[in-house]
Enzyme design. Structure first.
Site, PDB file in Angstrom:
ATOM      1  N   ASP A   1       0.835  -1.200   0.000  1.00 60.15           N
ATOM      2  CA  ASP A   1       0.000   0.000   0.000  1.00 60.15           C
ATOM      3  C   ASP A   1       0.877   1.260   0.000  1.00 60.15           C
ATOM      4  OD1 ASP A   1      -2.786   1.042   0.363  1.00 60.15           O
ATOM      5  OD2 ASP A   1      -1.896   1.918   2.160  1.00 60.15           O
TER       6      ASP A   1
ATOM      7  N   GLU B   1       2.116  -0.295  -4.801  1.00 57.85           N
ATOM      8  CA  GLU B   1       1.228   0.792  -5.239  1.00 57.85           C
ATOM      9  C   GLU B   1       2.093   2.044  -5.369  1.00 57.85           C
ATOM     10  OE1 GLU B   1      -2.768   3.361  -4.189  1.00 57.85           O
ATOM     11  OE2 GLU B   1      -1.592   2.513  -2.562  1.00 57.85           O
TER      12      GLU B   1
HETATM   13  C1  NOJ Z   1      -4.281   3.122  -0.979  1.00 59.83           C
HETATM   14  C2  NOJ Z   1      -5.425   2.182  -0.890  1.00 59.83           C
HETATM   15  O1  NOJ Z   1      -5.608   1.560  -2.131  1.00 59.83           O
HETATM   16  C3  NOJ Z   1      -6.609   3.001  -0.445  1.00 59.83           C
HETATM   17  O2  NOJ Z   1      -7.805   2.272  -0.540  1.00 59.83           O
HETATM   18  C4  NOJ Z   1      -6.347   3.479   0.954  1.00 59.83           C
HETATM   19  O3  NOJ Z   1      -7.400   4.336   1.364  1.00 59.83           O
HETATM   20  C5  NOJ Z   1      -5.035   4.255   1.043  1.00 59.83           C
HETATM   21  N1  NOJ Z   1      -3.974   3.596   0.337  1.00 59.83           N
HETATM   22  C6  NOJ Z   1      -4.593   4.412   2.462  1.00 59.83           C
HETATM   23  O4  NOJ Z   1      -4.144   3.200   2.981  1.00 59.83           O
END
Ligand code: NOJ
Length: 540
Positions: free
Chosen positions: A201, A267
């Protein structure tokens, strides 16, 4: 370079666990619900599932606020349910990737509870605490991704703490070696249990400017409109500090110390392709697959899409394996973004490009956005910044035509409304219909695995194609026995004729099923409106 690791030829499928299958009938999906639908995933032919967080959490950000990284939230089941799911997935040859949320915990995590207790707590410096400025304002101008200052004031201990997301998601301080050690222990916990990899993440947030300098204003906020308040600044200092690479080199070394090619998918958002590509690591020793979101944010026309594809192919470091994604739980649904007819073209593109595709659950049915009325908003971002809500892409999976679509018990209330059109956009309705999006997706997944030009071949975009079309050729680098494959996409709603070469070819797959199996003249290949074809080129 020929693919050698399982994830290079895999199709990944993202499951949002609240919305896939609800086995206990409380209206929210769970791990047992996912297990019960493994038959479907096996039938679809995907190779790996990535499950968004299912750890203990107060669910302020639906699991991205973790209160215990090594336990399952009771809403989703327990560790035994996880082990069952993993064992059964493995028995079917399906890999399982879990979410790793390194940047922040929940404010209910024992570490933060302790950290907040006093300035002398042993966990105080596990998080980023700072004194206010002389005028009492926050230490710098950073803003939370979800809007407003990224600093929350703690009255008890009279300091601010940093939260790049919600105030209930305090940022860990990865410059503290104890934090790194504790988070690496979390990775080991899941690796020892047998997971096949992690989706990381907001991977670049773990390294910030050590001096916490102010971000400059963004001269072109309109270019980042989709990010709401956050678009006001250029985010030079609040994430992506070069030290991030050292962290992921260590992360990778840990993964590599386990057998079985465990994979990391990060990500990583960055508009500059070269910066994004930097996360593969100088020696390809960081993240295996920095998530490539560039198609997801591209305008949907042939020129823009082709530019993205060519730029990514050019930006990839030698030996790096590409990946592509068209939807996830944070973005509007593909079918609503590009329209249902183009969603098929998009799915064909996703599954024929060189590299690992990730399919977001429901996109294989061309699910549109759910219509969320103001009183139905559940997403914290939508509550803080009206209009930014992500609920519309998180609606329950429609399995059949029954009142609750087979997602939950008929007398339960699903946690979010279904997307419109579930009479036709459900698995049972599309499964045996050769012309459906689902059937096409399934055939494409199989084709890309079985045809070596698609599985491993090089990519070449074709020049001089008519406006609104994007055509490319994939040809295998192996022993040369497999014919080349042409992918021809008409990204307009008018017919087009594309001159490819003098020969002919056989249609292997098509957005409009009646063309499958036909022989086509590639000197003047006819594409109907919103039509896309995969053609095996004869004599290639
Ligand atoms: C990215 C995640 O995909 C999203 O859903 C989340 O709210 C944020 N990171 C914070 O963790």
């Amino acid at each position: 370079m020929r693919p050698t690791r399982w994830w290079e030829t895999a199709a990944v499928y993202q499951v949002y666990p609240r919305s896939f299958g609800d086995a206990d009938g409380d209206g929210v999906g769970d791990l047992e619900g996912i297990r019960q639908h493994l038959d479907y995933l096996e039938w679809l032919g995907v190779d790996a599932l990535w499950i968004s967080p299912f750890y203990r959490s107060p669910m302020k950000d639906f699991g991205y606020d973790v209160a215990d990284y090594t336990d399952v939230d009771p809403l989703f089941g327990d560790l035994a349910a996880f082990d069952r799911l993993l064992a059964e997935a493995h028995a079917r040859g399906l890999r399982l990737i879990v979410d790793f949320v390194p940047n922040h915990t929940s404010d209910q995590h024992a570490w933060f509870v302790d950290s907040r207790r006093s300035r002398t707590s042993s966990k105080r410096d596990w998080y980023v605490w700072r004194d206010p400025k002389a005028d009492g304002s926050p230490p710098n101008n950073w803003i939370s991704v979800f809007g407003g200052s990224a600093w929350a004031w703690d009255e008890e201990t009279r300091q601010f703490y940093l939260h790049s997301f919600l105030a209930e998601q305090p940022d860990l301080d990865w410059r503290n070696p104890q934090v790194k050690a504790a988070m690496f222990a979390v990775l080991r916990f899941w690796l020892d249990r047998g997971v096949d990899g992690f989706r990381i993440d907001v991977a670049q947030f773990v390294a910030k400017d050590p001096a916490l300098r102010d971000n400059p204003p963004n001269p072109h906020p309109e270019r980042m409109r989709h990010m709401g308040d956050w678009s006001r600044q250029l985010h030079l200092y609040d994430h992506g500090h070069p030290d991030v690479h050292g962290i992921y080199r260590e992360f990778r070394a840990l993964l590599d110390s386990y057998p079985g090619d465990r994979v990391s998918i990060g990500e990583l958002h960055h508009e500059q392709f070269e910066v994004w590509a930097g996360y593969y690591g100088r020696n390809l020793d960081e993240i295996h697959l920095p998530f490539n979101f560039h198609l997801l944010f591209s305008d949907w026309d042939a020129t823009s899409v082709r530019c993205v594809v060519d730029a990514i192919e050019a930006a990839l470091p030698a030996g790096a394996w590409p990946n592509w994604v068209l939807g996830n739980h944070d973005q509007p649904r593909l079918a609503s973004r590009v329209g249902e007819a183009q969603a098929r073209v998009a799915m064909m593109l996703l599954l024929t490009l060189r590299g690992t595709p990730t399919i977001y659950y429901g996109d294989e049915l061309a699910l549109p956005n759910a219509e969320i009325r103001p009183y139905q908003v559940r997403d914290p971002w939508g509550l803080v910044e009206p209009g930014q809500g992500r609920d519309r892409a998180r609606s329950p999976m429609p399995w059949d035509g029954t009142p609750n679509a087979g997602f939950t018990a008929p007398d339960s209330e699903p946690w979010l409304p279904f997307a419109p059109g579930r009479e036709t956009h459900n698995v049972a309705a599309q499964r045996d219909d050769l012309g459906s999006m689902l059937a096409m997706t399934r055939r494409l997944i199989r084709l890309r695995r079985e045809h070596s030009a698609l599985a491993e071949g090089v990519h070449r975009s074709l020049e001089g194609m008519p406006d609104g079309t994007f055509c490319f050729v994939r040809s295998a680098t192996g022993d040369g026995s497999a014919p080349a494959v042409l992918v021809a996409l008409n990204m307009t709603s008018e017919p087009r004729q594309v001159p490819i070469n003098r020969g002919s070819g056989r249609v292997l797959e098509a957005t409009h099923a009646h063309r499958i199996g036909s022989t086509v003249d590639t000197a003047a290949l006819e594409l109907g409106p919103d039509e896309a074809l995969v053609v095996e080129l004869e004599g290639s």
